[in-house]
Design a protein around this motif. Structure first.
Motif, PDB file in Angstrom:
ATOM      1  N   HIS A   6       0.833  -1.188   0.000  1.00  0.00           N
ATOM      2  CA  HIS A   6       0.000   0.000   0.000  1.00  0.00           C
ATOM      3  C   HIS A   6       0.876   1.250   0.000  1.00  0.00           C
ATOM      4  CE1 HIS A   6      -3.800  -2.102   0.775  1.00  0.00           C
ATOM      5  NE2 HIS A   6      -3.053  -2.945   1.450  1.00  0.00           N
ATOM      6  N   PRO A   7       0.460   2.294  -0.685  1.00  0.00           N
ATOM      7  CA  PRO A   7       1.254   3.519  -0.714  1.00  0.00           C
ATOM      8  C   PRO A   7       1.190   4.299   0.598  1.00  0.00           C
ATOM      9  CG  PRO A   7      -0.764   3.820  -1.961  1.00  0.00           C
ATOM     10  CD  PRO A   7      -0.709   2.380  -1.552  1.00  0.00           C
ATOM     11  N   ALA A   8       0.215   3.980   1.443  1.00  0.00           N
ATOM     12  CA  ALA A   8       0.058   4.696   2.711  1.00  0.00           C
ATOM     13  C   ALA A   8      -0.178   3.692   3.832  1.00  0.00           C
ATOM     14  CB  ALA A   8      -1.114   5.659   2.643  1.00  0.00           C
ATOM     15  N   VAL A   9       0.215   4.070   5.031  1.00  0.00           N
ATOM     16  CA  VAL A   9      -0.070   3.261   6.215  1.00  0.00           C
ATOM     17  C   VAL A   9      -1.240   3.912   6.931  1.00  0.00           C
ATOM     18  CG1 VAL A   9       0.787   2.408   8.418  1.00  0.00           C
ATOM     19  CG2 VAL A   9       2.319   2.522   6.452  1.00  0.00           C
ATOM     20  N   PRO A  27      -5.363   7.620   9.823  1.00  0.00           N
ATOM     21  CA  PRO A  27      -4.949   7.691   8.422  1.00  0.00           C
ATOM     22  C   PRO A  27      -3.559   8.299   8.264  1.00  0.00           C
ATOM     23  CG  PRO A  27      -6.612   9.360   8.886  1.00  0.00           C
ATOM     24  CD  PRO A  27      -6.441   8.541  10.137  1.00  0.00           C
ATOM     25  N   ASN A  28      -2.860   7.834   7.250  1.00  0.00           N
ATOM     26  CA  ASN A  28      -1.528   8.348   6.910  1.00  0.00           C
ATOM     27  C   ASN A  28      -0.573   8.363   8.103  1.00  0.00           C
ATOM     28  OD1 ASN A  28      -2.108   8.888   4.096  1.00  0.00           O
ATOM     29  ND2 ASN A  28      -3.419  10.516   4.855  1.00  0.00           N
ATOM     30  N   GLU A  36       3.648  12.492  17.551  1.00  0.00           N
ATOM     31  CA  GLU A  36       2.365  12.776  16.896  1.00  0.00           C
ATOM     32  C   GLU A  36       1.539  11.506  16.751  1.00  0.00           C
ATOM     33  OE1 GLU A  36       4.157  14.238  13.328  1.00  0.00           O
ATOM     34  OE2 GLU A  36       3.787  16.333  13.863  1.00  0.00           O
ATOM     35  N   LEU A  37       2.194  10.401  16.396  1.00  0.00           N
ATOM     36  CA  LEU A  37       1.505   9.128  16.249  1.00  0.00           C
ATOM     37  C   LEU A  37       0.945   8.668  17.584  1.00  0.00           C
ATOM     38  CD1 LEU A  37       0.635   6.734  14.528  1.00  0.00           C
ATOM     39  CD2 LEU A  37       2.909   5.743  14.900  1.00  0.00           C
ATOM     40  N   THR A  62      -4.935  -0.358   6.678  1.00  0.00           N
ATOM     41  CA  THR A  62      -4.047  -1.230   5.920  1.00  0.00           C
ATOM     42  C   THR A  62      -3.300  -2.210   6.812  1.00  0.00           C
ATOM     43  OG1 THR A  62      -2.323   0.468   5.974  1.00  0.00           O
ATOM     44  CG2 THR A  62      -3.716   0.398   4.021  1.00  0.00           C
ATOM     45  N   ILE A  63      -3.240  -1.919   8.099  1.00  0.00           N
ATOM     46  CA  ILE A  63      -2.615  -2.816   9.081  1.00  0.00           C
ATOM     47  C   ILE A  63      -3.198  -2.456  10.443  1.00  0.00           C
ATOM     48  CG2 ILE A  63      -0.621  -1.330   9.522  1.00  0.00           C
ATOM     49  CD1 ILE A  63       1.052  -3.975   9.682  1.00  0.00           C
TER      50      ILE A  63
END
Length: 77
Positions: A6-9, A27-28, A36-37, A62-63
């Protein structure tokens, strides 16, 4: 037979509720620095527990990240 990259997590966070397990998405997540996460995970989990997330907050993961270590789980599929 296939590996999809996937292009993004879009990180799903497993959150236990009295009604069962829910998985809201950050998202992202790949674009966030660790502090931040961490804040985004805390916020989405807190809002999920309070029932304050819209339905689309649970889409596109995506995960998924979960913490079963508290229950003595070594691994799972």
């Amino acid at each position: 037979d296939m590996l999809e990259i996937h292009p993004a997590v879009n990180l799903g966070i497993a959150v236990a509720l009295e009604e069962g397990l829910t998985v809201p998405v950050v998202p992202n997540a790949h674009q966030l620095r660790l502090p931040e996460l961490s804040l985004a995970i805390q916020e989405v989990a807190s809002r999920a527990r309070a029932g304050q997330l819209p339905p689309n907050a649970y889409q596109g993961g995506t995960i998924t990240l979960t913490n079963l270590g508290n229950f003595g789980i070594d691994s799972f599929d």
